[in-house]
Design a protein around this motif. Structure first.
Motif: not given
Length: 147
Positions: A91-94, A123-126, A134-142
């Motif tokens: 459920p972290f999508g937009s 909660w959220g994520g991007r 991209d050097r900052g690959a991946g994702k951040l979930l919170w």
């Protein structure tokens, strides 16, 4: 002269290797940090949700993860998890946030992200990119609890 106390804010960061024991290490760390700051009211939920996010990072990526615990100045606690896969799951999508369907009763998995929906206040994520350019690959979930 009045003395103004700074808000009780703090941040802890933990780098987790791609290892099946990472979720346990994260749980022990969360418990220690929250106990030391007197945050027992959110301990069970934060420990559970952190464990679920770290377990998913281990199961669905091949790289390390990073965990960050932050006490915000309004009393909330934010937990963020970075991992190397760019896909942001429901459920972290937009907004509007996707709802995670109930897991099959006889299924061995599929409950972790549903728990985030049930126990976190928000909660959220991007996605941070796919890593090719991209050097900052991946994702951040919170997620956040308390406050």
């Amino acid at each position: 002269m009045r003395t103004v106390s700074p808000p009780d804010t703090w941040t802890y960061a933990l780098r987790l290797p791609h290892d099946p024991r990472a979720a346990r290490v994260a749980r022990v760390t969360v418990r220690s940090v929250l106990d030391s700051h007197g945050r027992s009211e959110v301990l069970d939920a934060v420990e559970l949700l952190t464990s679920e996010l770290v377990t998913n990072a281990y199961r669905h990526t091949n790289g390390p993860a990073s965990l960050r615990l932050t006490a915000l100045d309004d009393g909330r606690l934010r937990v963020g998890l970075w991992d190397s896969h760019p896909r942001v799951p429901a459920p972290f999508g937009s907004p509007p946030r996707d709802r995670v369907p109930l897991a099959p009763v006889d299924g061995e998995g599929g409950r972790g992200l549903r728990l985030v929906q049930e126990y976190a206040d928000c909660w959220g994520g991007r996605s941070l990119g796919d890593g090719m350019l991209d050097r900052g690959a991946g994702k951040l979930l919170w997620f956040e609890v308390g406050g």
